[in-house]
Design a protein around this motif. Sequence first.
Motif, PDB file in Angstrom:
ATOM      1  N   SER A  64      33.152  51.192  33.487  1.00 45.66           N
ATOM      2  CA  SER A  64      34.176  51.226  34.359  1.00 45.66           C
ATOM      3  C   SER A  64      33.748  50.156  35.507  1.00 45.66           C
ATOM      4  CB  SER A  64      34.763  52.537  34.578  1.00 45.66           C
ATOM      5  OG  SER A  64      35.742  52.438  35.800  1.00 45.66           O
ATOM      6  N   GLU A  65      32.494  50.748  36.251  1.00 48.92           N
ATOM      7  CA  GLU A  65      32.066  50.214  37.350  1.00 48.92           C
ATOM      8  C   GLU A  65      31.921  48.372  37.013  1.00 48.92           C
ATOM      9  OE1 GLU A  65      29.729  53.436  40.211  1.00 48.92           O
ATOM     10  OE2 GLU A  65      28.390  52.534  38.488  1.00 48.92           O
ATOM     11  N   GLU A  66      31.480  48.232  35.963  1.00 49.47           N
ATOM     12  CA  GLU A  66      31.144  47.009  35.632  1.00 49.47           C
ATOM     13  C   GLU A  66      32.392  45.908  35.452  1.00 49.47           C
ATOM     14  OE1 GLU A  66      28.835  47.283  31.796  1.00 49.47           O
ATOM     15  OE2 GLU A  66      27.192  47.881  32.864  1.00 49.47           O
ATOM     16  N   ILE A  67      33.378  46.762  34.862  1.00 48.56           N
ATOM     17  CA  ILE A  67      34.449  45.953  34.736  1.00 48.56           C
ATOM     18  C   ILE A  67      35.347  45.539  36.041  1.00 48.56           C
ATOM     19  CG2 ILE A  67      36.987  45.950  33.982  1.00 48.56           C
ATOM     20  CD1 ILE A  67      35.716  47.442  31.352  1.00 48.56           C
ATOM     21  N   LEU A  68      35.237  46.677  36.815  1.00 47.77           N
ATOM     22  CA  LEU A  68      35.786  46.739  38.048  1.00 47.77           C
ATOM     23  C   LEU A  68      34.985  45.501  39.045  1.00 47.77           C
ATOM     24  CD1 LEU A  68      37.674  47.385  40.559  1.00 47.77           C
ATOM     25  CD2 LEU A  68      36.096  49.407  41.151  1.00 47.77           C
ATOM     26  N   GLY A  69      33.790  45.388  38.965  1.00 46.54           N
ATOM     27  CA  GLY A  69      32.817  44.479  39.641  1.00 46.54           C
ATOM     28  C   GLY A  69      33.051  43.076  39.307  1.00 46.54           C
ATOM     29  N   GLU A  70      33.340  42.813  37.850  1.00 42.67           N
ATOM     30  CA  GLU A  70      33.694  41.568  37.256  1.00 42.67           C
ATOM     31  C   GLU A  70      35.124  41.035  37.839  1.00 42.67           C
ATOM     32  OE1 GLU A  70      32.569  38.180  35.787  1.00 42.67           O
ATOM     33  OE2 GLU A  70      31.488  39.706  35.869  1.00 42.67           O
ATOM     34  N   ALA A  71      35.952  42.080  38.076  1.00 36.97           N
ATOM     35  CA  ALA A  71      37.241  41.657  38.425  1.00 36.97           C
ATOM     36  C   ALA A  71      37.291  41.317  39.921  1.00 36.97           C
ATOM     37  CB  ALA A  71      38.281  42.792  38.051  1.00 36.97           C
ATOM     38  N   ILE A  72      36.399  41.879  40.642  1.00 29.83           N
ATOM     39  CA  ILE A  72      36.471  41.799  42.171  1.00 29.83           C
ATOM     40  C   ILE A  72      35.823  40.415  42.149  1.00 29.83           C
ATOM     41  CG2 ILE A  72      35.182  42.296  44.070  1.00 29.83           C
ATOM     42  CD1 ILE A  72      35.435  45.331  43.152  1.00 29.83           C
ATOM     43  N   LYS A  73      34.806  39.989  41.420  1.00 29.94           N
ATOM     44  CA  LYS A  73      33.869  38.846  41.439  1.00 29.94           C
ATOM     45  C   LYS A  73      34.952  37.587  41.129  1.00 29.94           C
ATOM     46  CE  LYS A  73      30.018  36.445  39.728  1.00 29.94           C
ATOM     47  NZ  LYS A  73      28.851  36.522  38.624  1.00 29.94           N
ATOM     48  N   GLN A  74      35.831  37.824  40.046  1.00 30.94           N
ATOM     49  CA  GLN A  74      36.685  36.684  39.799  1.00 30.94           C
ATOM     50  C   GLN A  74      37.764  36.591  40.728  1.00 30.94           C
ATOM     51  OE1 GLN A  74      37.779  36.577  35.834  1.00 30.94           O
ATOM     52  NE2 GLN A  74      35.948  37.460  34.969  1.00 30.94           N
ATOM     53  N   TYR A  75      38.699  37.615  41.058  1.00 34.41           N
ATOM     54  CA  TYR A  75      39.720  37.764  42.003  1.00 34.41           C
ATOM     55  C   TYR A  75      39.921  38.312  43.092  1.00 34.41           C
ATOM     56  CZ  TYR A  75      41.080  36.419  37.045  1.00 34.41           C
ATOM     57  OH  TYR A  75      41.252  35.763  35.887  1.00 34.41           O
ATOM     58  N   GLY A  76      38.956  38.970  43.527  1.00 33.94           N
ATOM     59  CA  GLY A  76      38.932  39.818  44.898  1.00 33.94           C
ATOM     60  C   GLY A  76      38.446  39.093  46.138  1.00 33.94           C
ATOM     61  N   ASN A  77      39.051  39.376  47.055  1.00 30.59           N
ATOM     62  CA  ASN A  77      38.391  39.087  48.481  1.00 30.59           C
ATOM     63  C   ASN A  77      37.570  40.386  49.052  1.00 30.59           C
ATOM     64  OD1 ASN A  77      37.719  38.577  51.140  1.00 30.59           O
ATOM     65  ND2 ASN A  77      39.603  37.795  51.622  1.00 30.59           N
ATOM     66  N   ARG A  78      36.358  40.414  48.834  1.00 31.00           N
ATOM     67  CA  ARG A  78      35.665  41.486  49.164  1.00 31.00           C
ATOM     68  C   ARG A  78      35.826  42.037  50.418  1.00 31.00           C
ATOM     69  NH1 ARG A  78      34.467  45.784  49.719  1.00 31.00           N
ATOM     70  NH2 ARG A  78      32.328  46.804  49.372  1.00 31.00           N
ATOM     71  N   ASP A  79      35.744  41.234  51.585  1.00 31.70           N
ATOM     72  CA  ASP A  79      36.054  41.568  52.867  1.00 31.70           C
ATOM     73  C   ASP A  79      37.371  42.380  53.175  1.00 31.70           C
ATOM     74  OD1 ASP A  79      33.792  40.386  53.519  1.00 31.70           O
ATOM     75  OD2 ASP A  79      34.633  38.829  54.422  1.00 31.70           O
ATOM     76  N   GLU A  80      38.321  42.246  52.111  1.00 22.48           N
ATOM     77  CA  GLU A  80      39.596  43.077  52.381  1.00 22.48           C
ATOM     78  C   GLU A  80      39.733  44.106  51.529  1.00 22.48           C
ATOM     79  OE1 GLU A  80      42.349  42.246  54.156  1.00 22.48           O
ATOM     80  OE2 GLU A  80      41.083  40.693  55.067  1.00 22.48           O
ATOM     81  N   LEU A  81      38.842  44.347  50.684  1.00 26.08           N
ATOM     82  CA  LEU A  81      38.698  45.508  49.570  1.00 26.08           C
ATOM     83  C   LEU A  81      37.967  46.821  50.013  1.00 26.08           C
ATOM     84  CD1 LEU A  81      38.144  43.602  46.398  1.00 26.08           C
ATOM     85  CD2 LEU A  81      40.353  44.161  47.533  1.00 26.08           C
ATOM     86  N   VAL A  82      38.499  47.916  49.724  1.00 28.57           N
ATOM     87  CA  VAL A  82      38.001  49.080  49.838  1.00 28.57           C
ATOM     88  C   VAL A  82      37.535  49.699  48.619  1.00 28.57           C
ATOM     89  CG1 VAL A  82      37.931  51.564  50.895  1.00 28.57           C
ATOM     90  CG2 VAL A  82      39.054  49.536  51.902  1.00 28.57           C
ATOM     91  N   ILE A  83      36.189  49.842  47.959  1.00 26.23           N
ATOM     92  CA  ILE A  83      35.725  50.321  46.904  1.00 26.23           C
ATOM     93  C   ILE A  83      34.982  51.611  47.157  1.00 26.23           C
ATOM     94  CG2 ILE A  83      34.332  49.609  45.009  1.00 26.23           C
ATOM     95  CD1 ILE A  83      36.696  47.586  45.556  1.00 26.23           C
ATOM     96  N   ALA A  84      35.693  52.525  46.026  1.00 24.31           N
ATOM     97  CA  ALA A  84      35.005  53.931  46.105  1.00 24.31           C
ATOM     98  C   ALA A  84      34.465  54.168  44.728  1.00 24.31           C
ATOM     99  CB  ALA A  84      36.029  54.991  46.259  1.00 24.31           C
TER     100      ALA A  84
END
Length: 323
Positions: A64-84
């Motif tokens: 689950s962490e791996e998939i979320l991490g890959e999605a963030i890498k492809q489509y997310g703006n890390r500075d705007e995200l809150v990851i728990a």
Amino acid sequence: MKYVKLQNTGLEVSKICVGCMNLGAKDKYPWHLDKQEGIEYIKHALDSGINFFDTANVYSQGESEEILGEAIKQYGNRDELVIATKVFYPVDNSLNGRGLSRKHIFQAVEDSLRRLQLDYIDLYIIHRFDYNTPLEETMAALNDLVRMGKVRYIGASAMYAWQFQKAQYIAMKNGWGKFVSMQNHYNLLYREDERELIPLCKDMNIPLTPYSPLAGGRLTRDWNGDTLRDKYDQTVKEKYDMSKTIDYPIVKRVGEIAESKQISRAQVAMSWLLQKDNVVPIVGGTKVKHLDEAISALDVTLSDEEIEYLEELYQPHNIVGAL
């Protein structure tokens, strides 16, 4: 999308948090999403304005962490995200690979950062209370992670009020970082935390990020459905089917209000939670329509009379979660 402050912090989060327990391990859990499906699901959440995502190292044994991490890498703006993400349960069979010891916490956070492909975790949550590790050791370790910059905030999940109070007191006494959130089991069919834990959190101004807001789907239909999860998910059956006799009348009332408002039952159940003070529900769906329904519930308002009608039949339940 609506955004709120995570109380006691300056953190801005979407009013809906996406739970990622259903990402990965589709061979073991047929209702889960595989890697590509999971990435597309997270992308839809991002496109909808959601910036708050919750996972755990144990979900699908790290996948689950791996998939979320890959999605963030492809489509997310890390500075705007809150990851728990969370720590407690074992991901492997190593001798020190579970619980909340300093050794396990430090190893677990490094493993989670690697799987998520992140430099830091916004909200690091203890998944359960550890009866076998001194609480001072746990709180000191979590504080050190914050000081090291690997973690921004710490949170707790599924415990008794006295345990949460004790942890906060230890942190306060030592000048350490305190928990800023409580991820508890809370929905129309399970309200046991209203006795002690929720009043304590309200007094401390601690926000709730409740899991299972739809009671594993029981609040979205007459009861059982013809879905893969209904067929295979024993955990949901154990949580809810034992109390069907006292809970089914509540489900029927959800249906009545949904029909009168011409909306779905899921929207009614989510709206009930969203209208509680200081609550950001975790939505763990597996279809885009599940996510869209949760978001649309932000625009639903239940009257005081409707809320009372939904709540008045509740009866005490066995404790599930804080074990």
